[in-house]
Design a protein around this motif. Structure first.
Motif, mmCIF file in Angstrom:
data_model
loop_
_atom_site.group_PDB
_atom_site.id
_atom_site.type_symbol
_atom_site.label_atom_id
_atom_site.label_comp_id
_atom_site.label_asym_id
_atom_site.label_seq_id
_atom_site.Cartn_x
_atom_site.Cartn_y
_atom_site.Cartn_z
ATOM 1 N N ASP A 12 26.980 50.936 -18.628
ATOM 2 C CA ASP A 12 27.673 50.386 -19.803
ATOM 3 C C ASP A 12 27.339 51.241 -21.021
ATOM 4 O OD1 ASP A 12 28.983 48.918 -21.708
ATOM 5 O OD2 ASP A 12 27.527 47.279 -21.744
ATOM 6 N N ASP A 13 28.100 52.330 -21.203
ATOM 7 C CA ASP A 13 27.832 53.229 -22.325
ATOM 8 C C ASP A 13 28.033 52.553 -23.677
ATOM 9 O OD1 ASP A 13 27.090 55.279 -20.674
ATOM 10 O OD2 ASP A 13 28.994 56.363 -20.797
ATOM 11 N N GLN A 14 28.830 51.467 -23.706
ATOM 12 C CA GLN A 14 29.089 50.797 -24.982
ATOM 13 C C GLN A 14 27.826 50.161 -25.567
ATOM 14 O OE1 GLN A 14 32.005 50.991 -26.597
ATOM 15 N NE2 GLN A 14 32.800 52.257 -24.943
ATOM 16 N N LYS A 15 26.814 49.926 -24.732
ATOM 17 C CA LYS A 15 25.572 49.345 -25.248
ATOM 18 C C LYS A 15 24.796 50.355 -26.085
ATOM 19 C CE LYS A 15 22.129 48.646 -22.316
ATOM 20 N NZ LYS A 15 21.422 48.235 -21.067
ATOM 21 N N TRP A 16 25.118 51.632 -25.924
ATOM 22 C CA TRP A 16 24.441 52.695 -26.666
ATOM 23 C C TRP A 16 25.299 53.064 -27.869
ATOM 24 C CZ3 TRP A 16 19.879 52.399 -24.822
ATOM 25 C CH2 TRP A 16 19.634 52.238 -23.458
ATOM 26 N N THR A 17 24.929 52.550 -29.028
ATOM 27 C CA THR A 17 25.823 52.627 -30.190
ATOM 28 C C THR A 17 25.888 54.005 -30.840
ATOM 29 O OG1 THR A 17 24.046 51.819 -31.639
ATOM 30 C CG2 THR A 17 25.555 50.186 -30.692
ATOM 31 N N LEU A 18 24.902 54.860 -30.573
ATOM 32 C CA LEU A 18 25.017 56.237 -31.045
ATOM 33 C C LEU A 18 25.907 57.043 -30.104
ATOM 34 C CD1 LEU A 18 21.359 57.134 -32.167
ATOM 35 C CD2 LEU A 18 23.270 56.344 -33.569
ATOM 36 N N LEU A 19 25.796 56.797 -28.818
ATOM 37 C CA LEU A 19 26.558 57.534 -27.818
ATOM 38 C C LEU A 19 28.045 57.245 -27.895
ATOM 39 C CD1 LEU A 19 27.047 59.189 -25.226
ATOM 40 C CD2 LEU A 19 26.243 57.205 -23.910
ATOM 41 N N GLU A 20 28.409 55.973 -27.892
ATOM 42 C CA GLU A 20 29.819 55.589 -27.813
ATOM 43 C C GLU A 20 30.185 54.529 -28.848
ATOM 44 O OE1 GLU A 20 32.147 56.957 -26.189
ATOM 45 O OE2 GLU A 20 31.122 58.095 -24.616
ATOM 46 N N GLN A 21 31.327 54.740 -29.481
ATOM 47 C CA GLN A 21 31.945 53.737 -30.350
ATOM 48 C C GLN A 21 33.448 53.840 -30.149
ATOM 49 O OE1 GLN A 21 30.743 51.427 -32.436
ATOM 50 N NE2 GLN A 21 28.562 51.937 -32.368
ATOM 51 N N GLU A 22 34.112 52.719 -30.256
ATOM 52 C CA GLU A 22 35.576 52.743 -30.202
ATOM 53 C C GLU A 22 36.113 53.497 -31.413
ATOM 54 O OE1 GLU A 22 37.653 51.664 -27.881
ATOM 55 O OE2 GLU A 22 36.074 50.859 -26.588
ATOM 56 N N ILE A 36 24.759 62.565 -42.410
ATOM 57 C CA ILE A 36 24.807 61.384 -41.549
ATOM 58 C C ILE A 36 23.619 60.466 -41.815
ATOM 59 C CG2 ILE A 36 24.590 60.589 -39.149
ATOM 60 C CD1 ILE A 36 26.162 63.067 -38.302
ATOM 61 N N GLN A 37 23.896 59.194 -41.810
ATOM 62 C CA GLN A 37 22.843 58.185 -41.882
ATOM 63 C C GLN A 37 23.161 57.090 -40.870
ATOM 64 O OE1 GLN A 37 21.722 57.148 -45.849
ATOM 65 N NE2 GLN A 37 20.653 55.286 -45.249
ATOM 66 N N ILE A 38 22.140 56.597 -40.177
ATOM 67 C CA ILE A 38 22.336 55.543 -39.184
ATOM 68 C C ILE A 38 22.098 54.189 -39.845
ATOM 69 C CG2 ILE A 38 21.682 54.683 -36.911
ATOM 70 C CD1 ILE A 38 22.901 57.534 -37.004
ATOM 71 N N ILE A 39 23.132 53.367 -39.857
ATOM 72 C CA ILE A 39 23.067 52.040 -40.462
ATOM 73 C C ILE A 39 23.504 51.013 -39.417
ATOM 74 C CG2 ILE A 39 23.901 50.526 -42.293
ATOM 75 C CD1 ILE A 39 22.292 52.820 -43.402
ATOM 76 N N GLU A 40 22.642 50.061 -39.141
ATOM 77 C CA GLU A 40 22.951 49.011 -38.164
ATOM 78 C C GLU A 40 23.380 49.610 -36.827
ATOM 79 O OE1 GLU A 40 25.911 46.600 -40.032
ATOM 80 O OE2 GLU A 40 24.624 46.028 -41.695
ATOM 81 N N GLY A 41 22.717 50.726 -36.469
ATOM 82 C CA GLY A 41 23.001 51.375 -35.197
ATOM 83 C C GLY A 41 24.281 52.182 -35.171
ATOM 84 N N LYS A 42 24.965 52.303 -36.313
ATOM 85 C CA LYS A 42 26.232 53.031 -36.372
ATOM 86 C C LYS A 42 26.083 54.303 -37.205
ATOM 87 C CE LYS A 42 29.184 48.961 -35.833
ATOM 88 N NZ LYS A 42 30.251 48.124 -36.448
ATOM 89 N N ILE A 43 26.912 55.279 -36.887
ATOM 90 C CA ILE A 43 26.903 56.552 -37.602
ATOM 91 C C ILE A 43 27.774 56.431 -38.848
ATOM 92 C CG2 ILE A 43 27.595 58.982 -37.489
ATOM 93 C CD1 ILE A 43 26.911 58.876 -34.488
ATOM 94 N N ALA A 44 27.150 56.599 -40.001
ATOM 95 C CA ALA A 44 27.854 56.524 -41.274
ATOM 96 C C ALA A 44 27.609 57.816 -42.052
ATOM 97 C CB ALA A 44 27.365 55.321 -42.079
ATOM 98 N N LEU A 45 28.439 58.031 -43.064
ATOM 99 C CA LEU A 45 28.297 59.200 -43.922
ATOM 100 C C LEU A 45 28.049 58.747 -45.355
ATOM 101 C CD1 LEU A 45 31.223 61.376 -42.513
ATOM 102 C CD2 LEU A 45 28.788 61.637 -42.041
ATOM 103 N N LYS A 46 27.352 59.598 -46.101
ATOM 104 C CA LYS A 46 27.044 59.272 -47.489
ATOM 105 C C LYS A 46 28.136 59.750 -48.451
ATOM 106 C CE LYS A 46 22.758 60.894 -46.281
ATOM 107 N NZ LYS A 46 21.501 61.610 -46.546
#
Length: 325
Positions: free
Chosen positions: A129-139, A173-183
């Motif tokens: 279940d790659d979706q459990k890995w939030t850095l690896l996979e996001q919709e 890049i900054q990781i927020i709540e397990g998600k990849i965000a930009l400043k």
């Protein structure tokens, strides 16, 4: 073991990663091309699933992901067939996910479960279940290490985007709540532009389109004639080409010769007479920004980004018509 990567630098990795990298399953990916049969049209299009898989693993590591997520990243493309997504076109699978459908079965019949067990890992928990890995996979349209790596790797190699730009983007890049965000809005717009180069300019290059069309026809006919089996696709690109060369079929051999000859065609509109129409999976990105502690899609705060995302969507959904000349 020290692993080096042009985009991300050098890292000393754990023994479990080293042994996985040295496994037959991962080593096979050295001869499975990201762009499928397109390298037969242009040898410079030579990025492999192996490079991408190591890149995803290292980017997860660089962004602070766990060892478990790095393992999942390294093995996320392990079940790609020869010539990657060409099998999806051959089977008319619009989701482009054939490799995901066969992943569990391939892993269970490989040496990977035993190898992971040696280091105390449950392969089902890590890999199914790659979706459990939030850095690896996001919709889509969110960013993830899979989407980031193939974009950055291909614009560097195929569009001469300099390393300093790529590395500056990664620093934003900054990781927020397990998600990849930009400043920065600027870097978010920059990435939309880079992504477009890959999924529109590169994926819809006529040489790319024709190579996919002809290889898909070969696979389709080979399967129908029982000259090929699905198991034949679980090899390397080179081995699969050698298999095709042995098929006693004039039409298949003509298609194979086309793959290795220059393409002469023009892009036309749907109203005109055309020889090939192809539409790939719709791919868009809309990176999230960190604004006052909130995560907001860049298209909601930048008119420029909003226009670019809409154009990316419409061009991706339209597909391409080609006419041979």
């Amino acid at each position: 073991m020290i692993i080096g990567d042009a985009l991300y630098g050098h890292f000393e990795i754990e023994e479990v990663l080293e042994q996985l990298i040295l496994s037959d399953e991962v080593q096979r990916l050295k001869d499975v091309h990201m762009a499928g049969p397109a390298y037969l049209q242009n040898p410079a299009w030579d990025e492999t699933r192996y490079e991408h898989s190591l890149g995803v693993m290292l980017l997860i590591r660089k962004l602070g992901g766990t060892l478990e997520e790095q393992i999942a990243g390294l093995l996320h493309d392990i079940s790609h067939t020869a010539f990657s997504h060409v099998i999806d076109l051959a089977l008319e699978n619009e989701a482009d996910d054939y490799h995901e459908k066969i992943k569990a079965d391939l892993i269970e019949h490989s040496a990977i479960p035993k190898l992971l067990s040696t280091y105390g890992y449950d392969y089902e928990q890590l890999l199914f279940d790659d979706q459990k890995w939030t850095l690896l996979e996001q919709e889509a349209p969110l960013l993830c290490c899979d989407r980031l790596d193939y974009t950055l790797r291909e614009v560097h190699r195929y569009f001469e985007v300099p390393l300093y730009e790529i590395q500056s983007f990664i620093e934003d890049i900054q990781i927020i709540e397990g998600k990849i965000a930009l400043k920065s809005v600027d870097w978010a717009v920059w990435f939309i532009d880079q992504y477009r180069k890959v999924v529109i300019d590169f994926f819809y290059d006529p040489r790319n389109i024709c190579s996919y069309e002809w290889m898909a026809q070969i696979i389709r006919q080979g399967l129908a004639d029982q000259a090929l089996t699905m198991a034949d696709l679980m090899v390397t690109d080179t081995a699969f080409i050698e298999k095709i060369k042995l098929i006693n079929s004039e039409s298949i051999q003509i298609l194979l010769s086309r793959l290795e000859a220059p393409v002469s065609c023009v892009v036309c509109t749907s109203e005109e007479n055309y020889d090939i129409y192809q539409k790939k999976k719709t791919r868009i990105v809309d990176p999230v920004l960190i604004i006052d502690g909130q995560l907001l899609p860049v298209s909601t705060v930048s008119d420029e980004a909003k226009v670019k995302v809409a154009k990316l969507r419409s061009d991706s959904e339209r597909g391409i018509y080609l006419k041979f000349i």
